[in-house]
Design a protein around this motif. Structure first.
Motif, PDB file in Angstrom:
ATOM      1  N   ASP A 102      -4.097   2.495  -4.089  1.00 14.33           N
ATOM      2  CA  ASP A 102      -2.912   3.308  -3.817  1.00 14.33           C
ATOM      3  C   ASP A 102      -1.794   2.312  -3.541  1.00 14.33           C
ATOM      4  N   LEU A 103      -0.890   2.154  -4.497  1.00 11.78           N
ATOM      5  CA  LEU A 103       0.051   1.034  -4.452  1.00 11.78           C
ATOM      6  C   LEU A 103       1.471   1.476  -4.785  1.00 11.78           C
ATOM      7  N   TYR A 154       5.889  14.426  -2.647  1.00  8.78           N
ATOM      8  CA  TYR A 154       5.407  13.359  -1.761  1.00  8.78           C
ATOM      9  C   TYR A 154       4.986  12.135  -2.555  1.00  8.78           C
ATOM     10  N   LEU A 155       4.292  12.346  -3.660  1.00 10.39           N
ATOM     11  CA  LEU A 155       3.921  11.201  -4.508  1.00 10.39           C
ATOM     12  C   LEU A 155       5.162  10.535  -5.077  1.00 10.39           C
ATOM     13  N   ASP A 156       6.122  11.346  -5.505  1.00 11.93           N
ATOM     14  CA  ASP A 156       7.356  10.797  -6.082  1.00 11.93           C
ATOM     15  C   ASP A 156       8.026   9.812  -5.129  1.00 11.93           C
ATOM     16  N   VAL A 157       7.961  10.103  -3.834  1.00 11.02           N
ATOM     17  CA  VAL A 157       8.673   9.259  -2.871  1.00 11.02           C
ATOM     18  C   VAL A 157       7.748   8.271  -2.170  1.00 11.02           C
ATOM     19  N   GLY A 158       6.554   8.075  -2.721  1.00  9.54           N
ATOM     20  CA  GLY A 158       5.727   6.960  -2.272  1.00  9.54           C
ATOM     21  C   GLY A 158       4.658   7.274  -1.238  1.00  9.54           C
ATOM     22  N   PRO A 205       0.832  -1.211   0.000  1.00  7.84           N
ATOM     23  CA  PRO A 205       0.000   0.000   0.000  1.00  7.84           C
ATOM     24  C   PRO A 205       0.864   1.258   0.000  1.00  7.84           C
ATOM     25  N   GLY A 206       0.359   2.338  -0.581  1.00  9.38           N
ATOM     26  CA  GLY A 206       1.054   3.617  -0.515  1.00  9.38           C
ATOM     27  C   GLY A 206       1.235   4.053   0.931  1.00  9.38           C
ATOM     28  N   LEU A 207       2.298   4.830   1.164  1.00  5.21           N
ATOM     29  CA  LEU A 207       2.587   5.294   2.524  1.00  5.21           C
ATOM     30  C   LEU A 207       1.702   6.497   2.876  1.00  5.21           C
ATOM     31  N   ALA A 248       2.020   0.851  10.645  1.00  7.05           N
ATOM     32  CA  ALA A 248       1.706   2.199  11.136  1.00  7.05           C
ATOM     33  C   ALA A 248       1.609   3.192   9.986  1.00  7.05           C
ATOM     34  N   ALA A 249       2.433   2.982   8.963  1.00  9.85           N
ATOM     35  CA  ALA A 249       2.459   3.911   7.819  1.00  9.85           C
ATOM     36  C   ALA A 249       1.403   3.587   6.770  1.00  9.85           C
ATOM     37  N   THR A 250       0.759   2.429   6.883  1.00 13.30           N
ATOM     38  CA  THR A 250      -0.194   2.018   5.840  1.00 13.30           C
ATOM     39  C   THR A 250      -1.582   1.790   6.429  1.00 13.30           C
TER      40      THR A 250
END
Ligand code: ZN
Length: 428
Positions: A380-381, A97-101, A58-60, A355-357
């Motif tokens: 969101d992957l 932010y999107l660039d780094v996940g 999942p995206g962070l 925690a981040a996902t």
């Protein structure tokens, strides 16, 4: 319906299960099917992305984001940035932010009244790329509190980082103004901050002021977050139902008991990177480790680590992220937080990832459809070259993010990047 089929991936689904080999089909903006093993899902009519054994996760989610902090060494550099440049900066950073996940971010205060709202709206309407975003107000503070930058001979509120209120009626007016502007979260500064010359354990806002702020936000179905380093400020958060508690370094046993009793209601985002890097890595910007120690940051870091370990043992939800956007913790390096959770707070790598996902989906108020790879959930992957469970630091290297998908659409398309031997096939 066209779609994207990820094959030959190790699925880290955000449930706590170890990664397993399988396939994931995305249709529209959601995950429609997941299967274990290979060649189980139909390939007709979909774009197939062969992950070559990479991890699909999942995206962070960033729980404490300030797009408008401008990677400078101090608050006044942020505040004095001209509004037009500031909007462009925020748009630039949202994309980063999107660039780094990071596919979702919680706004934790904005430097000028409408920056966060404007950026959120621009992302939602497709004008600019960016993560899912919940917009914050400015920091609301009281005279002499964190964010009051006015001087006796320059009593102009525009010089101030925060919106300064004095008494319940001014609080009501200010909170209503931010709600009118369209914020998702009202931010209160309930404690001090050493770098601003205000002790972290100072708790200056009155019960009446807080009551008014929370009541007004909740009447409109919005949430409240708080800068709360002192024990008393954490207790204020629990007493008043302030959903998002930032920092919480000095929470004592009573505060922890209160928080544990209401742990399904609150999130804690400590912003631990700020304490670590201000303590040890801000020398080039005039804050040597010795001066950071004198300010109080070394002690706070030590206490915060112990406090947060206790919180973690009590099952209180603690999320990574926080206060990136200063010269010594720049935007885009936020995945460092997951490593810090492991090194400083005793989380396992899997706990840090959850925690981040998974918890990230919850703090976005979409826990039933965001933060995990499940059938029916939003797509969101991240496609990661490596195994974050074995090496949490792999997430810090944007080059190893082969793909970033938000809402079923690639922001970073693995088929277009240097996929190094991986291949993809267009729709049959
Ligand atoms: Zn912050």
């Amino acid at each position: 319906m066209s779609g994207v089929l990820f094959t030959n991936v190790r699925i880290l689904d955000g449930t706590g299960a170890l990664p397993y080999p399988g396939e994931v089909l995305v249709q529209g903006n959601r995950v429609s099917r997941i299967s274990r093993g290979a060649r189980a899902l139909p390939t007709a009519g979909v774009v197939t992305v062969d992950g070559g054994g990479a991890t699909l996760m999942p995206g962070l989610v960033e729980a404490h984001t300030h797009f408008s902090w401008n990677d400078q060494p101090g608050l006044s550099e942020i505040q004095r940035m001209l509004t037009e440049e500031h909007i462009l900066w925020c748009a630039h950073i949202a994309k980063r932010y999107l660039d780094v996940g990071f596919t979702s971010c919680i706004g934790a205060a904005t430097a000028k009244p409408r920056l966060d709202v404007v950026i959120r709206n621009a992302i939602e309407s497709g004008q600019i790329p960016g993560p899912r975003y919940l917009a914050a107000s400015q920091e609301i503070t009281v005279p002499g509190g964190l964010g009051d930058e006015t001087l006796p001979h320059l009593p102009y509120p525009e010089f101030s980082f925060g919106a300064i209120v004095n008494g319940p009626e001014e609080m009501r007016k200010t909170v209503r103004m931010f709600l009118k502007y369209g914020v998702d979260t009202v931010k209160l500064n309930l404690s001090g901050e050493y770098i601003a010359g205000i002790p972290a354990e100072f708790t200056p806002m009155t019960e009446e002021e807080i009551t008014v702020a929370v009541t007004e936000a909740h009447v409109r179905g919005k949430r409240v977050s708080a800068h709360a380093r002192s024990a008393e400020s954490v207790k204020q958060c629990v007493r008043h139902g302030i959903e998002i508690i930032y920092h919480a370094s000095f929470a004592d046993e009573e505060a922890l008991d209160m928080l544990e009793a209401k742990r399904d209601r609150h999130f804690v985002a400590p912003g631990i990177a700020w304490l670590i890097n201000t303590s040890f890595n801000a020398g080039p910007w005039g804050i040597s480790p010795e001066s950071a120690k004198q300010m109080g940051y070394h002690r706070e870091l030590e206490v915060a680590c112990e406090t947060l370990k206790k919180m973690h043992r009590r099952g209180i939800r603690i999320l990574p992220g926080g206060d990136y956007g200063f010269a010594w913790i720049t935007h885009g390096t936020n995945a460092k937080d997951l490593e810090y959770f492991v090194k400083y707070l005793g989380f396992t790598p899997m706990e840090a990832l959850l925690a981040a996902t998974k918890l990230g989906g919850q703090i976005m108020m979409r826990g039933d459809e965001l933060g995990q790879i499940r059938e029916g959930h939003l797509a969101d992957l991240l496609l990661v070259d490596g195994d974050p469970v074995a090496n949490i630091a792999v997430l810090q290297d944007a080059a190893r993010l082969l793909g970033v998908m938000k809402d079923g659409v690639f922001h970073k398309d693995p088929q277009k990047g240097p996929a190094r031997g991986r291949f993809s096939r267009p729709a049959a």
